[in-house]
Write an enzyme that holds these catalytic residues in place. Structure first.
Site, short mmCIF file in Angstrom:
data_model
loop_
_atom_site.label_atom_id
_atom_site.label_comp_id
_atom_site.label_asym_id
_atom_site.label_seq_id
_atom_site.Cartn_x
_atom_site.Cartn_y
_atom_site.Cartn_z
N ASP A 21 9.39 2.74 -0.79
CA ASP A 21 8.38 3.43 0.01
C ASP A 21 8.68 3.10 1.48
OD1 ASP A 21 4.73 3.43 0.17
OD2 ASP A 21 6.27 4.26 1.49
N TYR A 39 0.87 -1.18 0.00
CA TYR A 39 0.00 0.00 0.00
C TYR A 39 0.90 1.22 0.00
CZ TYR A 39 -3.42 3.48 1.66
OH TYR A 39 -4.23 4.59 1.79
N LYS A 90 5.01 9.51 8.29
CA LYS A 90 4.83 8.97 9.65
C LYS A 90 5.86 9.50 10.65
CE LYS A 90 2.49 4.87 7.85
NZ LYS A 90 1.15 4.78 8.42
#
Ligand code: KE4
Length: 429
Positions: free
Chosen positions: A240, A145, A268
């Site tokens: 990623d 994702y 994050k």
């Protein structure tokens, strides 16, 4: 059963004004049943709901809060920044400071651009790769994702997998026809596609350690083989690291696996719990970004001073902590749960790396999305619910990672192991 009246009342109100009452799908507990709890505050390793119940938190806002909730130095630093204003839409020294700090941890990011989310980071990275290579196709992996950008919301993980909609409605075929989806950890399929179509392939994007099909680690040489193949065929390799950045060490998966990607995406932890993302690469690639080059990307609040302050203080602390503390606690927790599974002959395996882990309700090791989908998600839901009743807040989906923070301590781990033993061996439905 804790009292949850206030949460239930707030959830009813929230559902009248927001889809499923939440601002991100997985928060609705759709995959585990029951109503979501509404959080009043967090402190250290714990969150407290509006009914006064407290929980050891292993979601940590989906990863950012590696220092735990409301870390005192971070809060003080944000307050100081707030006193000077919230946003200027003009350069500030703090943006340079955090970029230099990130570059120290990620030398492959010679230059970078700050954005507001992981989605913006990966969306920009894809555009940059296409602009730089003048090729259109992208390889991604099933179960990975990368946020909700159209061209990557194909057989995606996380919430998309949780609700069995790995490919969203509302995305025209024209936006996904250049996206090639392959099984994670299968280098032979990657090699075959690259050999046949490398002239059209701009980049390969992946989570170097997956968190969004649950935690799935790369097989022995998967990353090295990917790096060698992409280099050989002039294809950019995009890591990623939105979830893995600063999760395992003061660096990323690229640090522990010693693989340098061409482009890195972060999010994050670099914001410490405030909205942020970043993408970076060599100077040659990044100088294609507007206003130097033709690849356009912009943002009203990119590099926001308060988010940067929160991230900068978080990274300053991470630069001096000993990651062994959270890695050892994670290992102790996961090996104890594996022992409970063995002793009780449960169909349960645990994948973990650094300070992230997932319980898979299956008797086989999970190495890709198909393996993860073979899990018994009803058993996961029952485990989640029992843990919640015992005051332990786990990821409300089999297709997510759980995280530890530096605020977690020995007693948290002991209490969690006891709660897991009860949850996994209790006979009541
Ligand atoms: P955001 O746009 O949510 O900041 O980042 C998207 C993203 C990109 N790449 C990776 C590897 C990610 O894990 C994420 C976001 N992660 C999910 C949890 N698995 C965010 C939680 C949610 O969607 O509610």
């Amino acid at each position: 059963m804790e009292k949850r009246e206030k949460s239930q009342q707030l959830y009813k109100q929230a559902q009248e004004i927001m889809p499923a009452g939440v601002n991100s799908p997985v928060r609705a507990f759709g995959a585990v049943g029951g109503d979501p709890i509404f959080i009043k505050k967090g402190k250290g390793s714990r969150i407290y709901d509006v009914d006064g119940n407290s929980y050891i938190d292993y979601v940590l806002s989906w990863g950012p809060l590696i220092l735990g909730h409301a870390e005192k130095q971070v809060i003080a630093y944000i307050k100081q920044a707030l006193s000077k204003g919230t946003s200027f839409g003009a350069p500030t020294e703090a943006e340079t400071n955090i970029a230099q700090m990130i570059k120290r941890a990620f030398p492959s990011m010679e230059k970078m651009r700050l954005v507001n989310s992981g989605t913006e980071a990966t969306m920009s990275a894809i555009r940059l790769a296409r602009g730089f290579t003048k090729k259109d196709k992208i390889i991604k992996f099933e179960g990975c994702y990368h946020g909700h950008t159209d061209s990557l919301l194909v057989k995606a993980g996380s919430g998309a997998a949780t609700f069995g909609i790995p490919t969203s409605t509302g995305i025209p075929y024209e936006l996904t026809k250049n996206t090639i989806v392959l099984p994670y950890n299968d280098i032979d399929q990657v090699r075959a596609i690259i050999r046949s179509s490398h002239k059209q392939i701009a980049a390969v994007i992946l989570e170097p350690v997956c968190g969004n099909m649950g935690v799935v680690v790369p097989k022995d040489n998967f990353l090295a083989d990917l790096r060698q193949l992409t280099r050989e065929y002039d294809i950019l390799l995009i890591f990623d690291e939105v979830m893995t950045g600063f999760r395992f060490c003061f660096g990323g998966a690229q640090t522990i696996f010693k693989i340098n990607p061409d482009i890195t995406c972060l999010g994050k932890i670099i914001g410490g719990g405030l909205p942020i993302g970043a993408y970076g690469a060599s100077q040659e690639i990044m100088d294609c970004v507007s206003p130097l080059g033709g690849m356009y990307q912009a943002g009203t609040l990119s590099g926001n001073p308060i988010a940067v302050a929160c991230g900068l203080k978080t990274l300053q602390i991470l630069q001096i902590v000993d990651y062994k503390k959270i890695i050892t606690m994670t290992e102790a927790l996961c090996t104890a749960i594996e022992a409970i599974a063995r002793e009780n002959k449960l169909d349960l395996t645990v994948n973990y790396l650094g300070s992230m882990f997932t319980l898979f309700f299956t008797n086989k090791k999970v190495f890709n999305y198909q393996d993860a989908c073979s899990c018994n998600t009803k058993n996961y839901a029952a485990y989640f619910t029992r843990m919640l009743e015992s005051g332990v807040y786990c990821a409300p989906s089999q297709f997510e990672a759980n995280f530890l923070s530096f605020a977690h301590g020995k007693k948290d781990i002991e209490d969690t192991i006891q709660a897991a033993k009860n949850a996994l061996t209790s006979k009541d439905d």
